[in-house]
Design a protein around this motif. Sequence first.
Motif, PDB file in Angstrom:
ATOM      1  N   VAL A  48       0.384  -0.859  -0.383  1.00  0.00           N
ATOM      2  CA  VAL A  48       0.469  -0.130   0.042  1.00  0.00           C
ATOM      3  C   VAL A  48       1.142   1.338   0.526  1.00  0.00           C
ATOM      4  CG1 VAL A  48      -1.304   1.462   1.590  1.00  0.00           C
ATOM      5  CG2 VAL A  48      -1.948  -1.114   0.837  1.00  0.00           C
ATOM      6  N   ALA A  49       1.670   1.485   0.776  1.00  0.00           N
ATOM      7  CA  ALA A  49       2.285   2.858   0.822  1.00  0.00           C
ATOM      8  C   ALA A  49       3.556   2.627   1.769  1.00  0.00           C
ATOM      9  CB  ALA A  49       1.699   3.524   1.730  1.00  0.00           C
ATOM     10  N   SER A  50       4.743   2.846   1.362  1.00  0.00           N
ATOM     11  CA  SER A  50       5.957   2.864   2.408  1.00  0.00           C
ATOM     12  C   SER A  50       6.865   4.131   3.042  1.00  0.00           C
ATOM     13  CB  SER A  50       7.602   2.019   1.953  1.00  0.00           C
ATOM     14  OG  SER A  50       7.077   2.777   0.239  1.00  0.00           O
ATOM     15  N   ILE A  51       7.705   4.112   3.447  1.00  0.00           N
ATOM     16  CA  ILE A  51       8.304   5.129   3.671  1.00  0.00           C
ATOM     17  C   ILE A  51      10.187   5.088   4.806  1.00  0.00           C
ATOM     18  CG2 ILE A  51       7.226   5.059   6.533  1.00  0.00           C
ATOM     19  CD1 ILE A  51       7.730   8.274   6.554  1.00  0.00           C
ATOM     20  N   HIS A  52      10.854   5.364   4.355  1.00  0.00           N
ATOM     21  CA  HIS A  52      12.035   5.520   4.622  1.00  0.00           C
ATOM     22  C   HIS A  52      12.382   6.419   5.780  1.00  0.00           C
ATOM     23  CE1 HIS A  52      17.007   4.944   4.480  1.00  0.00           C
ATOM     24  NE2 HIS A  52      16.348   4.286   4.116  1.00  0.00           N
ATOM     25  N   SER A  57      11.217   9.543   2.588  1.00  0.00           N
ATOM     26  CA  SER A  57      10.763   9.501   1.321  1.00  0.00           C
ATOM     27  C   SER A  57       9.298   8.820   1.494  1.00  0.00           C
ATOM     28  CB  SER A  57      11.716   9.664  -0.039  1.00  0.00           C
ATOM     29  OG  SER A  57      12.627   8.161   0.642  1.00  0.00           O
ATOM     30  N   THR A  58       8.836   8.589   0.352  1.00  0.00           N
ATOM     31  CA  THR A  58       7.356   8.101   0.117  1.00  0.00           C
ATOM     32  C   THR A  58       6.733   7.245  -0.881  1.00  0.00           C
ATOM     33  OG1 THR A  58       5.873   9.956   0.033  1.00  0.00           O
ATOM     34  CG2 THR A  58       6.215   8.548   2.822  1.00  0.00           C
ATOM     35  N   TYR A  59       5.699   6.274  -0.675  1.00  0.00           N
ATOM     36  CA  TYR A  59       5.912   6.046  -2.001  1.00  0.00           C
ATOM     37  C   TYR A  59       4.630   5.405  -1.715  1.00  0.00           C
ATOM     38  CZ  TYR A  59       5.400   2.245  -6.126  1.00  0.00           C
ATOM     39  OH  TYR A  59       5.150   1.519  -6.661  1.00  0.00           O
ATOM     40  N   TYR A  60       3.467   4.806  -2.632  1.00  0.00           N
ATOM     41  CA  TYR A  60       2.214   4.667  -2.910  1.00  0.00           C
ATOM     42  C   TYR A  60       1.701   4.190  -3.903  1.00  0.00           C
ATOM     43  CZ  TYR A  60       1.395   8.123   0.534  1.00  0.00           C
ATOM     44  OH  TYR A  60       2.247   9.250   2.509  1.00  0.00           O
ATOM     45  N   THR A  61       0.783   2.293  -3.695  1.00  0.00           N
ATOM     46  CA  THR A  61       0.252   2.511  -4.559  1.00  0.00           C
ATOM     47  C   THR A  61      -0.963   2.949  -5.589  1.00  0.00           C
ATOM     48  OG1 THR A  61      -0.125   0.278  -5.632  1.00  0.00           O
ATOM     49  CG2 THR A  61      -1.599   0.910  -3.155  1.00  0.00           C
ATOM     50  N   ASP A  62      -1.090   2.842  -6.580  1.00  0.00           N
ATOM     51  CA  ASP A  62      -2.009   4.357  -7.161  1.00  0.00           C
ATOM     52  C   ASP A  62      -3.554   4.014  -6.742  1.00  0.00           C
ATOM     53  OD1 ASP A  62      -1.005   3.585 -10.451  1.00  0.00           O
ATOM     54  OD2 ASP A  62       0.068   4.713  -9.403  1.00  0.00           O
ATOM     55  N   SER A  63      -3.635   2.935  -6.230  1.00  0.00           N
ATOM     56  CA  SER A  63      -4.769   2.853  -5.752  1.00  0.00           C
ATOM     57  C   SER A  63      -5.334   3.702  -4.415  1.00  0.00           C
ATOM     58  CB  SER A  63      -5.805   1.485  -5.704  1.00  0.00           C
ATOM     59  OG  SER A  63      -4.792   0.788  -4.654  1.00  0.00           O
ATOM     60  N   VAL A  64      -4.417   3.705  -3.797  1.00  0.00           N
ATOM     61  CA  VAL A  64      -4.793   4.334  -3.304  1.00  0.00           C
ATOM     62  C   VAL A  64      -4.107   5.992  -2.823  1.00  0.00           C
ATOM     63  CG1 VAL A  64      -4.774   2.300  -1.326  1.00  0.00           C
ATOM     64  CG2 VAL A  64      -2.405   4.344  -1.240  1.00  0.00           C
ATOM     65  N   LYS A  65      -3.041   6.568  -3.763  1.00  0.00           N
ATOM     66  CA  LYS A  65      -2.733   7.533  -3.609  1.00  0.00           C
ATOM     67  C   LYS A  65      -4.170   8.758  -3.286  1.00  0.00           C
ATOM     68  CE  LYS A  65       0.982   6.886  -6.813  1.00  0.00           C
ATOM     69  NZ  LYS A  65       2.382   7.269  -8.013  1.00  0.00           N
ATOM     70  N   GLY A  66      -4.181  10.396  -2.743  1.00  0.00           N
ATOM     71  CA  GLY A  66      -4.421  10.938  -2.478  1.00  0.00           C
ATOM     72  C   GLY A  66      -6.042  10.449  -1.195  1.00  0.00           C
ATOM     73  N   TRP A 103      19.738   2.259   2.322  1.00  0.00           N
ATOM     74  CA  TRP A 103      19.824   3.077   1.828  1.00  0.00           C
ATOM     75  C   TRP A 103      19.219   3.541   0.288  1.00  0.00           C
ATOM     76  CZ3 TRP A 103      21.744   6.386   5.238  1.00  0.00           C
ATOM     77  CH2 TRP A 103      22.298   5.920   5.743  1.00  0.00           C
ATOM     78  N   SER A 104      18.561   3.113  -0.611  1.00  0.00           N
ATOM     79  CA  SER A 104      18.013   3.207  -1.169  1.00  0.00           C
ATOM     80  C   SER A 104      16.539   3.210  -1.130  1.00  0.00           C
ATOM     81  CB  SER A 104      18.491   2.076  -2.489  1.00  0.00           C
ATOM     82  OG  SER A 104      17.794   0.739  -1.960  1.00  0.00           O
ATOM     83  N   GLY A 105      16.096   3.622  -1.922  1.00  0.00           N
ATOM     84  CA  GLY A 105      14.363   4.102  -1.956  1.00  0.00           C
ATOM     85  C   GLY A 105      13.251   2.625  -2.028  1.00  0.00           C
ATOM     86  N   CYS A 106      12.489   3.139  -1.560  1.00  0.00           N
ATOM     87  CA  CYS A 106      11.327   2.565  -0.937  1.00  0.00           C
ATOM     88  C   CYS A 106      10.517   2.348  -1.202  1.00  0.00           C
ATOM     89  CB  CYS A 106      10.254   2.652   0.563  1.00  0.00           C
ATOM     90  SG  CYS A 106      12.402   2.159   1.649  1.00  0.00           S
ATOM     91  N   LYS A 107      10.232   0.986  -2.293  1.00  0.00           N
ATOM     92  CA  LYS A 107       9.070   0.792  -2.673  1.00  0.00           C
ATOM     93  C   LYS A 107       8.350  -0.564  -1.941  1.00  0.00           C
ATOM     94  CE  LYS A 107       9.912   3.129  -6.709  1.00  0.00           C
ATOM     95  NZ  LYS A 107      10.024   2.288  -7.115  1.00  0.00           N
TER      96      LYS A 107
END
Length: 126
Positions: A48-52, A57-66, A103-107
């Motif tokens: 669904v979502a991740s954070i470093h 930094s954050t990441y969201y799957t498309d279905s939950v953005k917003g 250390w790299s981005g989170c998915k």
Amino acid sequence: QVQLVESGGGSVQAGGSLRLSCAASGFIYSRRCMAWFRQAPGKEREGVASIHTTFGSTYYTDSVKGRLTISQDNNKNTVYLQMNSLKPEDTAMYYCAATKQKWSGCKVSESEYSYWGQGTQVTVSS
């Protein structure tokens, strides 16, 4: 011993809100990814979502953005998932997960996450 303890799940009507919490212990909280996954009955678990934890930094799957927002309190080693405008299709068991130090981005690829909580149930009625 690593522990991820989720809380905050419950039953709400469509359009309502919930905030999930995940308290982490047993490891150094910084320099890793924390994420929320969910699994609905009869479906595969999805990210669904991740954070470093260090970069924020954050990441969201498309279905939950917003609608869903991931955040953290580094002083409390806690990650949150604020869920607004909930829909019946958001009904699922929600799991908190953590990577080893990264250390790299989170998915939200399951294979990257080594530690998992027990889950908290979210039920959205129409």
